[in-house]
Design a protein around this motif. Sequence first.
Motif, PDB file in Angstrom:
ATOM      1  N   LEU A  49       0.826  -1.218   0.000  1.00  0.00           N
ATOM      2  CA  LEU A  49       0.000   0.000   0.000  1.00  0.00           C
ATOM      3  C   LEU A  49       0.858   1.264   0.000  1.00  0.00           C
ATOM      4  O   LEU A  49       0.378   2.327  -0.381  1.00  0.00           O
ATOM      5  CB  LEU A  49      -0.935   0.026   1.210  1.00  0.00           C
ATOM      6  CG  LEU A  49      -2.313  -0.588   1.045  1.00  0.00           C
ATOM      7  CD1 LEU A  49      -3.206  -0.143   2.183  1.00  0.00           C
ATOM      8  CD2 LEU A  49      -2.972  -0.244  -0.277  1.00  0.00           C
ATOM      9  N   THR A  50       2.109   1.134   0.405  1.00  0.00           N
ATOM     10  CA  THR A  50       2.979   2.310   0.387  1.00  0.00           C
ATOM     11  C   THR A  50       3.305   2.707  -1.056  1.00  0.00           C
ATOM     12  O   THR A  50       3.858   3.769  -1.297  1.00  0.00           O
ATOM     13  CB  THR A  50       4.305   2.066   1.147  1.00  0.00           C
ATOM     14  OG1 THR A  50       4.977   0.983   0.512  1.00  0.00           O
ATOM     15  CG2 THR A  50       4.063   1.721   2.609  1.00  0.00           C
ATOM     16  N   LEU A  51       2.960   1.834  -2.007  1.00  0.00           N
ATOM     17  CA  LEU A  51       3.246   2.139  -3.408  1.00  0.00           C
ATOM     18  C   LEU A  51       2.128   2.924  -4.075  1.00  0.00           C
ATOM     19  O   LEU A  51       2.228   3.322  -5.227  1.00  0.00           O
ATOM     20  CB  LEU A  51       3.426   0.839  -4.214  1.00  0.00           C
ATOM     21  CG  LEU A  51       4.588  -0.058  -3.859  1.00  0.00           C
ATOM     22  CD1 LEU A  51       4.519  -1.337  -4.670  1.00  0.00           C
ATOM     23  CD2 LEU A  51       5.907   0.666  -4.137  1.00  0.00           C
ATOM     24  N   THR A  52       1.021   3.086  -3.360  1.00  0.00           N
ATOM     25  CA  THR A  52      -0.111   3.718  -4.026  1.00  0.00           C
ATOM     26  C   THR A  52      -0.478   5.043  -3.379  1.00  0.00           C
ATOM     27  O   THR A  52      -0.090   5.316  -2.247  1.00  0.00           O
ATOM     28  CB  THR A  52      -1.329   2.761  -4.063  1.00  0.00           C
ATOM     29  OG1 THR A  52      -2.268   3.273  -4.991  1.00  0.00           O
ATOM     30  CG2 THR A  52      -1.982   2.596  -2.713  1.00  0.00           C
ATOM     31  N   MET A  68       0.024   5.422   2.145  1.00  0.00           N
ATOM     32  CA  MET A  68       1.048   5.622   3.180  1.00  0.00           C
ATOM     33  C   MET A  68       0.397   6.033   4.504  1.00  0.00           C
ATOM     34  O   MET A  68       0.792   5.564   5.579  1.00  0.00           O
ATOM     35  CB  MET A  68       2.013   6.706   2.678  1.00  0.00           C
ATOM     36  CG  MET A  68       3.253   6.835   3.467  1.00  0.00           C
ATOM     37  SD  MET A  68       4.205   5.326   3.469  1.00  0.00           S
ATOM     38  CE  MET A  68       5.409   5.702   2.223  1.00  0.00           C
ATOM     39  N   GLU A  69      -0.627   6.881   4.393  1.00  0.00           N
ATOM     40  CA  GLU A  69      -1.303   7.359   5.608  1.00  0.00           C
ATOM     41  C   GLU A  69      -1.994   6.191   6.333  1.00  0.00           C
ATOM     42  O   GLU A  69      -1.921   6.073   7.562  1.00  0.00           O
ATOM     43  CB  GLU A  69      -2.342   8.411   5.202  1.00  0.00           C
ATOM     44  CG  GLU A  69      -2.975   9.122   6.368  1.00  0.00           C
ATOM     45  CD  GLU A  69      -4.113  10.032   5.923  1.00  0.00           C
ATOM     46  OE1 GLU A  69      -4.247  10.326   4.718  1.00  0.00           O
ATOM     47  OE2 GLU A  69      -4.894  10.431   6.807  1.00  0.00           O
ATOM     48  N   LEU A  70      -2.627   5.324   5.547  1.00  0.00           N
ATOM     49  CA  LEU A  70      -3.297   4.160   6.139  1.00  0.00           C
ATOM     50  C   LEU A  70      -2.285   3.307   6.905  1.00  0.00           C
ATOM     51  O   LEU A  70      -2.536   2.852   8.025  1.00  0.00           O
ATOM     52  CB  LEU A  70      -3.964   3.342   5.028  1.00  0.00           C
ATOM     53  CG  LEU A  70      -4.939   2.258   5.455  1.00  0.00           C
ATOM     54  CD1 LEU A  70      -6.161   2.864   6.136  1.00  0.00           C
ATOM     55  CD2 LEU A  70      -5.395   1.448   4.253  1.00  0.00           C
ATOM     56  N   ILE A  71      -1.122   3.124   6.301  1.00  0.00           N
ATOM     57  CA  ILE A  71      -0.090   2.297   6.929  1.00  0.00           C
ATOM     58  C   ILE A  71       0.479   2.988   8.179  1.00  0.00           C
ATOM     59  O   ILE A  71       0.671   2.355   9.220  1.00  0.00           O
ATOM     60  CB  ILE A  71       1.034   2.001   5.899  1.00  0.00           C
ATOM     61  CG1 ILE A  71       0.509   1.078   4.792  1.00  0.00           C
ATOM     62  CG2 ILE A  71       2.278   1.433   6.561  1.00  0.00           C
ATOM     63  CD1 ILE A  71       0.044  -0.293   5.256  1.00  0.00           C
ATOM     64  N   GLN A  72       0.730   4.290   8.067  1.00  0.00           N
ATOM     65  CA  GLN A  72       1.260   4.999   9.246  1.00  0.00           C
ATOM     66  C   GLN A  72       0.270   4.950  10.405  1.00  0.00           C
ATOM     67  O   GLN A  72       0.644   4.705  11.554  1.00  0.00           O
ATOM     68  CB  GLN A  72       1.567   6.457   8.891  1.00  0.00           C
ATOM     69  CG  GLN A  72       2.946   6.590   8.272  1.00  0.00           C
ATOM     70  CD  GLN A  72       3.148   7.917   7.556  1.00  0.00           C
ATOM     71  OE1 GLN A  72       2.233   8.717   7.421  1.00  0.00           O
ATOM     72  NE2 GLN A  72       4.353   8.139   7.063  1.00  0.00           N
ATOM     73  N   ASN A  73      -1.008   5.143  10.082  1.00  0.00           N
ATOM     74  CA  ASN A  73      -2.028   5.081  11.145  1.00  0.00           C
ATOM     75  C   ASN A  73      -2.077   3.694  11.777  1.00  0.00           C
ATOM     76  O   ASN A  73      -2.176   3.554  12.997  1.00  0.00           O
ATOM     77  CB  ASN A  73      -3.422   5.410  10.571  1.00  0.00           C
ATOM     78  CG  ASN A  73      -3.563   6.893  10.277  1.00  0.00           C
ATOM     79  OD1 ASN A  73      -2.735   7.695  10.684  1.00  0.00           O
ATOM     80  ND2 ASN A  73      -4.599   7.242   9.544  1.00  0.00           N
TER      81      ASN A  73
END
Length: 347
Positions: A49-52, A68-73
């Motif tokens: 997901l960091t690629l999108t 990236m935001e989803l992953i950071q959260n």
Amino acid sequence: MNDGPDPLADVRDIVIVGSGVAGLSAAVYAARADLEPLVLEGPEPGGQLTLTTDVENYLGFPEGVGGMELIQNGTEQAERFGAEFAHGTVENATLEERPFELALSNGDRLRTRALIVASGASARWVGAENEDELMGYGLSTCATCDGAFHRGDDVLVIGGGDSAMEEALFLAKFADSVTIVHRREELRASEIMADRAREHDAIEFHWNTELEALHGSREEGVTGATLVSHPDGYPSEKLESGGDVNRKTVDIGGVFYAVGHTPNTEFLERTAVERDESGYLATRTDDAGRGTTETAVEGVFAAGDVADPEYQQAITAAGTGSMAALDAEASLETLEVSGQTALEPTP
Ligand SMILES: Cc1cc2nc3c(=O)[nH]c(=O)nc-3n(C[C@H](O)[C@H](O)[C@H](O)COP(=O)(O)OP(=O)(O)OC[C@H]3O[C@@H](n4cnc5c(N)ncnc54)[C@H](O)[C@@H]3O)c2cc1C
């Protein structure tokens, strides 16, 4: 992880291999169960997901959310409950007895009573010029995820198997035209899928053709592509051996790679964990015939794309991540009842 106490001196309750959506979801559940999971981030911290850029189909974000935001959260959420994150790629796993032992590529070793494998499946790329720059910016490996961004566009699908046909048929709902670019004159896809694509008015084929370069920028997205073709197919091989190819540049608004995925399961090759012919992990059904996330090795669980050649979505990966953590928790409770948690680390 090279500094500090010998990691072998500690036996973890749960180690999670992978920090994509599946690993993060497992980490939230395991951490909330006070199991203090260790998440190994592997070669791609945060996963695919960091690629999108925009994720529009993950529940709970009416305006969409950045990958990236989803992953950071998710990372913060897991850390808040006590999950620990570490750089580390598993190179080898010894799973004959519990605690299991993991050997990392930096030489470290870890021991854990339960293992959740959430190491994903990497989409294959074709090696076209600029693909690193434009992945997630008009170049994608997932039509279900990104097709809706291409309403009214002309798009290319690269590949010739069933998944390329599926991606093309899906994209034809949104795009003005879909061109399947295939390096041979014959498809690998099943007849039924190939016929559906051939019969669709919005889908055409470029045979004996390969994608050489992508044009555009992160600001504008993909705007064009250079294609090479040769009457006998496999144009890039012809080029490598000094032959001539035809080259043309086309204006397009999106490119989708559909040349398969490789599940990241090499480190399990020498274990009893069962994998299908493509390397995806197999999980078992329980006595009542219900699916679980446990693999053929008791105490080893699989979550996300690594065990799912079919759906490969963030939300399904998160779902199976939570299931794996719940299954692992139950398995640890069984171990405790049988007294095996008293295992002392080897000196
Ligand atoms: C460009 C693009 C756009 C997408 N858009 C969407 C979308 O809009 N909506 C949607 O639902 N899905 C989307 N997807 C699909 C989605 O990203 C995946 O389904 C999801 O990321 C799968 O999560 P996962 O945790 O199973 O695996 P991954 O995200 O692949 O994460 C795997 C993790 O395992 C780690 N790892 C691998 N090998 C090892 C090892 N040996 N040791 C330790 N760690 C290891 C990696 O470093 C990584 O952290 C998209 C995918 C791509 C590529």
